[in-house]
Motif scaffolding. Structure first.
Motif, short mmCIF file in Angstrom:
data_model
loop_
_atom_site.label_atom_id
_atom_site.label_comp_id
_atom_site.label_asym_id
_atom_site.label_seq_id
_atom_site.Cartn_x
_atom_site.Cartn_y
_atom_site.Cartn_z
N UNK A 33 -24.87 24.55 35.27
CA UNK A 33 -25.03 24.23 33.84
C UNK A 33 -24.31 22.93 33.48
N UNK A 34 -24.00 22.12 34.50
CA UNK A 34 -23.18 20.93 34.28
C UNK A 34 -23.76 19.99 33.24
N UNK A 35 -25.08 19.81 33.22
CA UNK A 35 -25.68 18.84 32.30
C UNK A 35 -25.46 19.23 30.84
N UNK A 36 -25.28 20.50 30.59
CA UNK A 36 -25.10 20.97 29.21
C UNK A 36 -23.65 21.28 28.85
N UNK A 37 -22.86 21.76 29.80
CA UNK A 37 -21.49 22.18 29.47
C UNK A 37 -20.42 21.40 30.23
N UNK A 38 -20.82 20.45 31.09
CA UNK A 38 -19.84 19.70 31.85
C UNK A 38 -19.31 20.49 33.03
N UNK A 39 -18.32 19.90 33.71
CA UNK A 39 -17.80 20.52 34.93
C UNK A 39 -16.29 20.67 34.91
N UNK A 40 -15.60 19.94 34.04
CA UNK A 40 -14.14 19.98 34.01
C UNK A 40 -13.63 21.17 33.20
N UNK A 41 -12.44 21.65 33.58
CA UNK A 41 -11.75 22.69 32.82
C UNK A 41 -10.26 22.37 32.83
N UNK A 42 -9.71 22.21 31.64
CA UNK A 42 -8.27 21.96 31.50
C UNK A 42 -7.54 23.25 31.17
N UNK A 43 -8.13 24.02 30.27
CA UNK A 43 -7.54 25.29 29.83
C UNK A 43 -8.63 26.34 29.74
#
Length: 310
Positions: free
Chosen positions: A119-129
């Motif tokens: 789902x990267x194109x819609x929600x991205x791939x990074x997570x900080x928290x």
């Protein structure tokens, strides 16, 4: 001696019954029509109390960062971000093509077991928290490659739930599992919410809505915890996928949307919202009431909403 009605009397009696049934059917049709034209009538009885005088709460000074206990080691909750992307689990993010924008944001906040892979194109791939409810711990731990590796360099997980399940003194299976994750993935900073702060989350709900959480049989959602935590640590917040509080009161012909973007065959979002909002027995989330509060917080804490924009 019994009294018997004559032919005309019986016919008159039947006509009265028929007329009464006709009136009841007419009223039922009118009532159903009103419900279809405005679903708001179904859940209006909960919502923020109409006679509730809103008291301003400065959430950035609410309790500070002292309400979080490290699961392993002596780390402290010091995260602070100028810009945050709060990505919801709603299927409204699908087709948004917001992934690149989200990944360019300084800090990216996600909830429970909402994945990025596929789902990267819609929600991205990074997570900080990532904010995780006690009920989602097993789902997160089951897929470590998804939730515990595709993250920023020093990610944070905050676990929330009843102290008897995730509290440090609980020593139950769930806490031991969280502890094992924290010890295995040393780059992570894992925290649990303290019992005193959990009580403050409850009192905040009552302060903002005029409703006692326990007496009204309400469960705070992960969205509630995540929004408050985001306000504590972020100067500016952009929320992706969250609908406005009146969204499910629109025409019944609105397009049905899965509750979670990663469960296309799951229940419909508005049906879920309304069932929880209107239920009185058992414990239920009050998604719509919470969003009424979020709309007010948006003006206080530099929060914007997109996909949909409101």
């Amino acid at each position: 001696m019994g009294l018997r009605l004559g032919g005309k009397g019986q016919q008159s009696h039947r006509m009265v019954i028929f007329a009464a049934i006709l009136i009841l059917m007419t009223l039922f049709i009118l009532y159903s029509s009103n419900n279809n034209s405005s679903i708001d009538a179904v859940y209006a009885s909960f919502h923020v109390a109409t006679n509730h005088a809103t008291k301003t709460t400065d959430l950035r000074k609410w309790t500070g960062k002292d309400g979080y206990v490290p699961v392993y080691g002596n780390k402290s909750m010091t995260m602070h971000c100028h810009e945050c992307a709060l990505v919801t689990s709603s299927s409204h993010v699908l087709g948004s093509r917001a992934g690149d924008e989200i990944d360019r944001t300084e800090c990216v906040i996600r909830m429970n077991d909402a994945p990025t892979t596929g789902y990267e194109s819609d929600v991205g791939n990074r997570t900080t928290l990532r904010v995780v409810a006690h009920s989602s711990v097993f789902r997160v731990v089951r897929r470590p490659n998804e939730f515990l590796r595709h993250t920023d360099s020093h990610p944070v997980i905050i676990f929330w739930g009843p102290p008897n399940k995730i509290g440090k003194d609980a020593k139950g299976t769930l806490y031991r599992l969280i502890q094992r994750v924290s010890m295995t993935y040393r780059d992570f900073s894992c925290f649990t919410v303290t019992p005193s702060k959990m009580r403050r989350f409850d009192s905040l709900f009552q302060r903002e809505t005029g409703r006692d959480r326990q007496k009204s049989h309400s469960w705070l959602s992960t969205g509630w915890f995540t929004m408050v935590i985001a306000i504590e640590i972020c100067d500016n917040i952009k929320v992706y996928g969250m609908v406005p509080p009146n969204h499910c009161g629109r025409k019944s012909g609105s397009k049905k949307m899965p509750y979670h973007y990663y469960k296309p065959r799951g229940g419909d979002e508005c049906v879920t919202y309304i069932q929880h909002e209107s239920s009185r027995r058992g414990n239920h989330h009050r998604f719509i009431t919470e969003k009424q509060v979020f709309a007010r917080w948006g003006k206080q804490y530099n929060i914007s909403f997109t996909h949909p924009k409101w």
